[in-house]
Design a protein around this motif. Structure first.
Motif, short mmCIF file in Angstrom:
data_model
loop_
_atom_site.label_atom_id
_atom_site.label_comp_id
_atom_site.label_asym_id
_atom_site.label_seq_id
_atom_site.Cartn_x
_atom_site.Cartn_y
_atom_site.Cartn_z
N PRO A 48 -7.49 11.76 23.62
CA PRO A 48 -6.00 12.15 23.35
C PRO A 48 -5.05 10.87 23.40
CG PRO A 48 -6.89 13.45 25.09
CD PRO A 48 -7.66 12.53 25.19
N TYR A 49 -4.13 11.11 22.39
CA TYR A 49 -3.01 9.93 22.37
C TYR A 49 -2.44 9.40 23.41
CZ TYR A 49 -0.02 6.24 20.10
OH TYR A 49 0.42 5.19 19.76
N LYS A 50 -2.48 10.41 24.35
CA LYS A 50 -1.67 10.01 25.83
C LYS A 50 -2.39 9.44 26.86
CE LYS A 50 -3.04 14.62 27.94
NZ LYS A 50 -3.74 13.67 29.04
N ASP A 51 -3.64 9.34 26.51
CA ASP A 51 -4.51 8.56 27.18
C ASP A 51 -4.84 7.20 26.64
OD1 ASP A 51 -4.81 11.00 29.07
OD2 ASP A 51 -6.45 11.43 27.96
N ILE A 52 -4.21 6.71 25.52
CA ILE A 52 -4.26 5.31 25.26
C ILE A 52 -3.11 4.64 25.95
CG2 ILE A 52 -3.83 3.83 23.24
CD1 ILE A 52 -4.78 6.03 21.39
N ARG A 53 -3.51 3.33 26.79
CA ARG A 53 -2.55 2.79 27.36
C ARG A 53 -1.92 1.49 26.69
NH1 ARG A 53 -1.97 6.87 29.45
NH2 ARG A 53 -3.00 7.45 31.24
N GLN A 54 -2.86 1.03 25.93
CA GLN A 54 -2.19 -0.14 25.07
C GLN A 54 -3.10 -0.50 23.99
OE1 GLN A 54 -1.69 -3.67 27.51
NE2 GLN A 54 -0.42 -4.93 25.91
N ILE A 55 -2.47 -1.02 22.88
CA ILE A 55 -3.44 -1.24 21.59
C ILE A 55 -2.80 -2.77 21.28
CG2 ILE A 55 -3.59 -1.00 19.16
CD1 ILE A 55 -2.68 2.05 19.47
N GLY A 56 -3.77 -3.46 21.66
CA GLY A 56 -3.64 -5.08 21.66
C GLY A 56 -4.11 -5.31 20.23
N PRO A 57 -4.16 -6.74 20.19
CA PRO A 57 -4.76 -7.39 18.75
C PRO A 57 -5.98 -7.26 18.77
CG PRO A 57 -4.03 -9.15 20.52
CD PRO A 57 -3.55 -7.80 21.04
N ASP A 58 -6.84 -7.13 19.74
CA ASP A 58 -8.47 -7.00 19.52
C ASP A 58 -9.17 -5.63 20.13
OD1 ASP A 58 -8.61 -9.75 18.34
OD2 ASP A 58 -8.53 -10.67 20.31
N ILE A 59 -8.16 -5.26 21.15
CA ILE A 59 -8.74 -4.00 21.80
C ILE A 59 -7.77 -2.83 22.04
CG2 ILE A 59 -10.45 -5.36 23.32
CD1 ILE A 59 -8.60 -5.41 25.54
N ILE A 60 -8.32 -1.62 22.18
CA ILE A 60 -7.37 -0.45 22.61
C ILE A 60 -7.78 -0.20 23.92
CG2 ILE A 60 -7.09 1.82 22.02
CD1 ILE A 60 -8.00 1.21 19.07
N LEU A 61 -6.95 -0.09 24.85
CA LEU A 61 -7.26 0.15 26.40
C LEU A 61 -6.90 1.85 26.60
CD1 LEU A 61 -5.56 -2.72 28.16
CD2 LEU A 61 -7.99 -2.31 27.86
N VAL A 62 -7.99 2.54 26.94
CA VAL A 62 -7.75 3.99 27.19
C VAL A 62 -7.97 4.18 28.62
CG1 VAL A 62 -8.23 4.47 24.96
CG2 VAL A 62 -10.03 4.53 26.58
N ASP A 63 -7.53 5.43 29.18
CA ASP A 63 -7.87 5.92 30.80
C ASP A 63 -8.34 7.15 30.55
OD1 ASP A 63 -7.68 6.20 33.25
OD2 ASP A 63 -5.60 5.92 33.50
N ILE A 64 -9.56 7.30 30.61
CA ILE A 64 -10.46 8.67 30.48
C ILE A 64 -11.31 8.78 31.59
CG2 ILE A 64 -9.89 9.00 28.08
CD1 ILE A 64 -12.68 8.12 27.58
N ASN A 65 -11.79 10.13 31.92
CA ASN A 65 -12.96 10.16 32.53
C ASN A 65 -13.99 10.66 31.76
OD1 ASN A 65 -11.98 10.19 35.33
ND2 ASN A 65 -11.19 12.24 35.40
N CYS A 66 -15.04 9.87 31.99
CA CYS A 66 -16.25 10.22 31.27
C CYS A 66 -17.55 9.86 31.90
CB CYS A 66 -16.31 9.24 29.79
SG CYS A 66 -15.99 7.61 29.79
#
Length: 77
Positions: free
Chosen positions: A59-77
């Motif tokens: 979910p978009y709400k779990d995306i913490r930051q979109i940087g130049p090279d990476i996308i940081l997400v916070d999920i349980n998996c």
């Protein structure tokens, strides 16, 4: 940002610092035009054609930051 730029970024889970893969698809709200979810292929990326696991839906709400090279997400998996 273009989708072609978004799909080239590595998606990293901040909970365990694991690379989940690259964005393969996204879902957006037709009315607002906002992104609701991003999808990352599940399972083994090297044998993707043999994969039967569903995509990881973030979910978009779990995306913490979109940087130049990476996308940081916070999920349980």
């Amino acid at each position: 940002m273009l989708f072609s730029e978004l799909k080239c970024k590595d998606v990293i889970n901040v909970r365990d610092c694991k690379k989940l893969g690259h964005v393969c698809d996204l879902e957006f709200d037709e009315c607002s035009g906002c992104i609701c979810k991003i999808m990352v292929p599940g399972g083994n990326q090297w044998l993707g054609f043999l994969r039967c696991e569903p995509n990881i839906v973030i979910p978009y709400k779990d995306i913490r930051q979109i940087g130049p090279d990476i996308i940081l997400v916070d999920i349980n998996c």
